[in-house]
Scaffold this active site. Structure first.
Site, mmCIF file in Angstrom:
data_model
loop_
_atom_site.group_PDB
_atom_site.id
_atom_site.type_symbol
_atom_site.label_atom_id
_atom_site.label_comp_id
_atom_site.label_asym_id
_atom_site.label_seq_id
_atom_site.Cartn_x
_atom_site.Cartn_y
_atom_site.Cartn_z
ATOM 1 C CG ASP A 46 -1.847 1.143 1.315
ATOM 2 O OD1 ASP A 46 -1.635 2.154 0.610
ATOM 3 O OD2 ASP A 46 -2.819 1.048 2.095
ATOM 4 C CG HIS A 47 3.176 2.366 -3.383
ATOM 5 N ND1 HIS A 47 4.483 2.715 -3.641
ATOM 6 C CD2 HIS A 47 3.045 1.084 -3.768
ATOM 7 C CE1 HIS A 47 5.107 1.678 -4.178
ATOM 8 N NE2 HIS A 47 4.247 0.677 -4.265
ATOM 9 N NE ARG A 48 -3.961 3.949 1.220
ATOM 10 C CZ ARG A 48 -5.060 3.550 1.869
ATOM 11 N NH1 ARG A 48 -6.033 4.395 2.121
ATOM 12 N NH2 ARG A 48 -5.168 2.297 2.259
#
Length: 187
Positions: free
Chosen positions: A158-160
């Site tokens: 999850d690149h957040r």
């Protein structure tokens, strides 16, 4: 292959390749706390414990029972837990608490002959490791062709909350540990 054979020679508890990979991932997560995180209420939560969920296929669908405090378990303890959880998952006898508190997930489709795939992140985890089949192949090493084994690992993040470079560093450590398991898995 050497570790697998050594651990299973005259062993009371048989170790699978999957058990070895679970242990390697757990140890690698200890050195990469930025992977062992969740996004909750717009904040990044760093988990103090490493609890690995394992994807288990049942007749009713996929479930992800959790191996608590995974790095502190021996390969034999992991093997016993995985066998117990998978058996009880198939029998629909898992407790709700055995499906909670995961901090990272592993999905292995190698036993189905799948070489590689992309796994979907299982919230609240922020990453999942997809493990493909272990395949014997020709490998060029020091200018010579030799028989060897390859396995494809795919990390979904999850690149957040997890930067791609951090994920790559984590995968590099897993690779190093897979290639030299005797140096890391003497428990």
């Amino acid at each position: 292959m050497e570790l697998y054979k050594a651990k299973n020679k005259n062993a009371q508890v048989k170790i699978s390749y999957n058990d070895i990979l679970i242990k390697i991932v757990a140890q690698s997560l200890q050195n990469h706390p930025k992977i062992n995180v969740s996004l909750m209420d717009q904040s990044v939560v760093f988990h103090p414990k490493i609890n690995i969920a394992i994807a288990v296929a049942t007749k009713e669908g996929l479930v992800t029972p959790v191996i608590l405090d995974t790095p502190h378990l021996s390969l034999e303890e992991i093997a016993l837990k995985v066998n117990d959880l998978a058996t009880r998952a198939a029998e629909k006898k898992l407790k709700v608490t055995e499906l909670e508190n995961s901090t990272f997930c592993i999905s292995n489709l190698g036993m189905y002959g799948i070489d590689q795939f992309t796994a979907i992140i299982n919230p609240p985890n922020s990453a999942i490791l997809a493990i493909g089949a272990l395949k014997e192949t020709a490998i060029v090493k020091e200018g010579e062709i030799k028989a060897g084994y390859l396995i494809t690992l795919t990390l979904s993040c999850d690149h957040r909350v997890i930067d791609g470079a951090i994920g790559a560093s984590f995968l590099a450590e897993i690779k190093k540990r897979i290639e030299q398991p005797l140096a890391y898995l003497l428990d």
